[in-house]
Motif scaffolding. Structure first.
Motif, PDB file in Angstrom:
ATOM      1  N   ASP A   1      -3.649   3.366  -7.228  1.00  0.00           N
ATOM      2  CA  ASP A   1      -2.891   3.015  -6.025  1.00  0.00           C
ATOM      3  C   ASP A   1      -1.662   2.178  -6.321  1.00  0.00           C
TER       4      ASP A   1
ATOM      5  N   ASP B   1       0.804  -1.224   0.000  1.00  0.00           N
ATOM      6  CA  ASP B   1       0.000   0.000   0.000  1.00  0.00           C
ATOM      7  C   ASP B   1       0.838   1.275   0.000  1.00  0.00           C
TER       8      ASP B   1
ATOM      9  N   PRO C   1       1.427   5.345  -3.075  1.00  0.00           N
ATOM     10  CA  PRO C   1       1.167   6.795  -2.952  1.00  0.00           C
ATOM     11  C   PRO C   1       2.246   7.526  -2.160  1.00  0.00           C
TER      12      PRO C   1
ATOM     13  N   ARG D   1      -8.224  11.082  -7.024  1.00  0.00           N
ATOM     14  CA  ARG D   1      -8.600   9.683  -7.256  1.00  0.00           C
ATOM     15  C   ARG D   1     -10.106   9.535  -7.077  1.00  0.00           C
TER      16      ARG D   1
END
Length: 205
Positions: free
Chosen positions: A120, A39, A42, A205
């Motif tokens: 992502d 994750d 970003p 987004r």
């Protein structure tokens, strides 16, 4: 930094593969991001925008880019008519509806690349002129050591024989000067990711 086989791009289900099947794969590179998880893309992008921009490069890289832009101005390579929306259509015209709102807001960014989309796990930017239509794709994927890593793929569509000659001529500069310098910047940016100013680097987004 490690140079990867082109299959690292062609065998992964990247969105850009569906958008740009008519582009050639020029380079595929991986960058070290120790401790990165699935994750963290970003955070990597935000760090790159804060600490790793092309225009922040110094020494030989800055000189090479200055020479390139000067030549482009003198020879008309970078005339707006030769860019996206002129000589070529933007890849944004190929985006499916669900990706049209993912273009990051980089109005203050100083990269020459025009953003196409951002998710992502992927980001793509494009640049077109009289020599080539090129895409820089950044992706987030599991690495060999178990951590996730940043991968950069350069896709190109040369503008005729001149574009092919141009790409061949600049290949040594990319491999010996530009990419190693980007590696130092980007890998350091990852290590400094906790220093990114609050609110910087986000996309729509």
């Amino acid at each position: 930094m490690a140079r990867l086989a082109k299959t690292a791009y062609t065998e992964h289900p990247w969105i850009i593969r569906r958008l740009a099947p008519d582009f050639d794969v020029e380079d595929v590179w991986a960058f070290r991001t120790p401790g990165a998880g699935p994750d963290d893309f970003p955070a990597m992008l935000a760090a790159m925008r804060a600490f790793g921009a092309v225009t922040q490069q110094r020494g030989p890289v800055r000189f090479l880019f200055a020479v390139r832009w000067k030549l482009g101005a003198l020879l008309g390579w970078d005339d707006p008519a030769a860019g996206t929306g002129g000589r070529v259509a933007s890849l944004r015209d190929r985006l499916p509806e669900d990706l049209r709102a993912t273009r990051p807001d980089l109005a203050d960014d100083d990269t020459p690349m025009e953003p196409v989309y951002e998710t992502d796990t992927e980001s793509a930017g494009e640049l077109a002129n009289r020599t080539v239509h090129t895409v820089m794709h950044l992706g987030w994927a599991p690495g060999a050591d178990g951590d996730h890593e940043l991968r950069m793929t350069v896709l190109v569509k040369p503008n005729g024989w001149f574009g092919r000659l141009y790409m061949a001529a600049i290949a040594p500069f990319r491999h010996l000067v530009v990419y190693p310098a980007l590696t130092r910047r980007w890998e350091l940016a990852w290590l400094r990711r906790d220093d990114v100013p609050t609110g910087q680097g986000g996309g729509d987004r």
